[in-house]
Design an enzyme around this catalytic site. Structure first.
Site, PDB file in Angstrom:
ATOM      1  N   GLY A  10       0.841  -1.153  -0.157  1.00  0.00           N
ATOM      2  CA  GLY A  10      -0.145  -0.011   0.034  1.00  0.00           C
ATOM      3  C   GLY A  10       0.959   1.149   0.138  1.00  0.00           C
ATOM      4  O   GLY A  10       2.116   1.222   0.428  1.00  0.00           O
ATOM      5  N   GLY A  11       0.394   2.514  -0.628  1.00  0.00           N
ATOM      6  CA  GLY A  11       1.076   3.673  -0.561  1.00  0.00           C
ATOM      7  C   GLY A  11       1.363   4.190   1.050  1.00  0.00           C
ATOM      8  O   GLY A  11       0.843   3.705   2.051  1.00  0.00           O
ATOM      9  N   SER A  12       2.332   5.326   1.026  1.00  0.00           N
ATOM     10  CA  SER A  12       2.603   5.616   2.366  1.00  0.00           C
ATOM     11  C   SER A  12       1.484   6.386   2.965  1.00  0.00           C
ATOM     12  O   SER A  12       0.643   6.888   2.427  1.00  0.00           O
ATOM     13  CB  SER A  12       3.573   6.730   1.950  1.00  0.00           C
ATOM     14  OG  SER A  12       4.027   7.601   3.192  1.00  0.00           O
ATOM     15  N   SER A  13       1.348   6.203   4.250  1.00  0.00           N
ATOM     16  CA  SER A  13       0.292   6.610   5.071  1.00  0.00           C
ATOM     17  C   SER A  13      -1.149   5.968   4.864  1.00  0.00           C
ATOM     18  O   SER A  13      -2.242   6.589   5.114  1.00  0.00           O
ATOM     19  CB  SER A  13       0.023   8.234   4.939  1.00  0.00           C
ATOM     20  OG  SER A  13       1.313   8.833   5.677  1.00  0.00           O
ATOM     21  N   LYS A  16      -0.723   0.873   6.719  1.00  0.00           N
ATOM     22  CA  LYS A  16      -0.242  -0.588   6.820  1.00  0.00           C
ATOM     23  C   LYS A  16       0.426  -1.016   8.000  1.00  0.00           C
ATOM     24  O   LYS A  16       0.148  -1.916   8.534  1.00  0.00           O
ATOM     25  CB  LYS A  16       1.130  -0.701   5.833  1.00  0.00           C
ATOM     26  CG  LYS A  16       0.631  -0.508   4.369  1.00  0.00           C
ATOM     27  CD  LYS A  16       1.916  -0.643   3.162  1.00  0.00           C
ATOM     28  CE  LYS A  16       2.919   0.312   3.703  1.00  0.00           C
ATOM     29  NZ  LYS A  16       2.603   1.914   3.421  1.00  0.00           N
ATOM     30  N   SER A  17       1.430  -0.049   8.642  1.00  0.00           N
ATOM     31  CA  SER A  17       1.921  -0.334  10.043  1.00  0.00           C
ATOM     32  C   SER A  17       0.947  -0.557  11.217  1.00  0.00           C
ATOM     33  O   SER A  17       1.143  -1.442  12.107  1.00  0.00           O
ATOM     34  CB  SER A  17       2.689   0.673  10.288  1.00  0.00           C
ATOM     35  OG  SER A  17       4.000   1.136   9.480  1.00  0.00           O
ATOM     36  N   ASP A  37      10.286   0.083   5.768  1.00  0.00           N
ATOM     37  CA  ASP A  37      11.038   0.906   6.753  1.00  0.00           C
ATOM     38  C   ASP A  37      11.919   0.469   7.440  1.00  0.00           C
ATOM     39  O   ASP A  37      13.040   1.277   7.644  1.00  0.00           O
ATOM     40  CB  ASP A  37       9.709   1.544   7.795  1.00  0.00           C
ATOM     41  CG  ASP A  37       8.886   2.519   7.314  1.00  0.00           C
ATOM     42  OD1 ASP A  37       9.088   3.050   6.087  1.00  0.00           O
ATOM     43  OD2 ASP A  37       7.700   2.856   7.986  1.00  0.00           O
TER      44      ASP A  37
END
Lengths: 177, 177, 177, 177
Positions: A10-13, A16-17, A37
């Site tokens: 998935g894209g940044s923000s 996912k985390s 990351d």
């Protein structure tokens, strides 16, 4: 066929985390989590903002160089080797190369069963969360939101635009035994 | 015989992380850095302070359980696989099992050339640096300072008690290539 | 005359933060710690790397603008007010304006007793520690090492070049009742 | 009457920090942000998990002692003093004492105009976000969700259960100037 690896793209923000931490909580067995990351953290500081490493433009566009690609390929092999050695592994990645990035993983996986998960988030919402996080270059969320999913195959997709991380994680967990 | 892996072993607050960052700076090629901290970060949160995971006693003594050991073995295999796939790898570890911990690595390495580095620091000095860091359980530095080195083989040893991280890194770098 | 505030001044990577954490540990009463890092963290993200905020040049030189100065003056007043209200306060600062920065504090202190501490570190050693930390712009340590001390008055000076943070803290603590 | 201070109150994991960063972004003037997290960071490490400081029970319940209260009172005075000295200030707090905590601020404010903002989040949603964050003691979100709002006065309330941080921030910003 037991799932030994879960790969989220998935894209940044896009969230996912948060989903990964919830997955580690809801899955009864212990799963190790790695991702782009932690890979970038493992690189020498000088490869950040360098032509041969990774650099982020004023508009949030991410560029990676030849040395980055070479290290990434070896890292990918190693992560898959951890799964072959018996660890359950969750990876969260940003497929900057879309389908080509997925093929890099497939080559290393060489038939190892994996659950492919797409993590979507509406571009404007992800851009707002980027501001709320405060630790990411502005524009990454928007520039990556659609691009990373082009022609990528998924076993399931979740969308964090209106669904909490924990609920997304529970949906993913139902696909794991 | 080209060195593809550097493994540093030393107690908590002996200065391993600082040496690793300096090594990544002074070595001309890019080296990826992994270690026990990044491994623990990859584990589910619930395995911290759990009998099957890792727990830290009131005196700073670290205990690890069976699930931790199983994941660690797979992680070790994967890190070595990254080196076999062509990446240069620096590992900083705390050999809580001393020589037995080294044997775990040697088994996974299976002949891959590695530079073994002992990182020493006088117990009282490491205990002071533990206070100065402020993010570690009190007592870890003292309880690990000697224990982790018992019967461990090293190609070279550095001592951060009176020597700066950068100078230790330069000494190590002369053994690479 | 009871000391209610301790102000440490030193260049980047001279070891101020480690000394502050040790001071909080060795002093029997509880002391609150603030500093230029926590002040910058309180600013809007957009003031980083902005003409009106704070920016760091390619050589590590730090520049601050008019808005930064205005907020800093109000912050200084507030920190002193905490001490007047009864809290014991440790401040670690980087006097980019040297004696002029000290006068800013003296104006706000308006006679409140303070212990002035200079934190020295040889330029080359601080530059090495900057590499070992890995989270600071390269060159800050060297560019600030001497500059921040010019014509500044101190009650005592400590030098972290060859002295551990904990010992520096103990030396400072003997000046606090 | 110009608003010089914004005070947000809400339980753990209700989304205060994200709203604060968005507020700093959408408000045209620079606002400094402080809160209970930065206050706790300023305390000596030994006051964490101590009877006189702050401790968190197995169920996530937070207890604070007499020394904590004394330092907090002085800190509150100092934050208000920064606003009186001309800085625009955003505070995010957790009113563990509900209305009594608000009175502590009102006493220090002594008539200084402030915008009181309640940050709500459904208990179950906040508990899920607590898991997704992974850095908070489990149970804090649930135990604080309603408790901190009892009999507290607000100029406006926002609810992050179904509304993004950025939209909450924009709603708050319309009440400033």
């Amino acid at each position: 066929m037991t799932i030994q690896m879960i790969i989220l793209n998935g894209g940044s923000s896009s969230g996912k985390s948060g989903i990964v931490r919830c997955l580690q909580d809801v899955l009864p067995d212990p799963w190790l989590a790695f991702g782009c990351d932690s890979f970038v953290d493992a690189m020498p500081a000088r490869m950040q903002a360098a032509d041969e490493g990774i650099s982020i433009g004023a508009d949030g566009e991410v560029s990676v160089g030849a040395e980055f690609r070479a290290l990434e390929a070896a890292w990918t092999e190693g992560i898959v080797a951890m799964a072959r050695a018996g660890a359950r592994i969750i990876v969260d990645d940003v497929f900057l190369g879309a389908a080509a990035s997925q093929q890099r993983w497939q080559k290393a996986l060489d038939g190892l069963p994996v659950l492919w998960v797409g993590v979507r988030c509406e571009s404007a919402v992800a851009a707002g969360r980027e501001i709320a996080r405060g630790d990411r270059a502005r524009g990454m969320a928007e520039s990556q939101a659609d691009l990373v999913h082009e022609d990528v195959y998924y076993d399931l997709e979740v969308d964090t635009t209106h669904t909490e991380s924990l609920l997304c994680a529970r949906a993913i967990a139902t696909h794991v035994d």
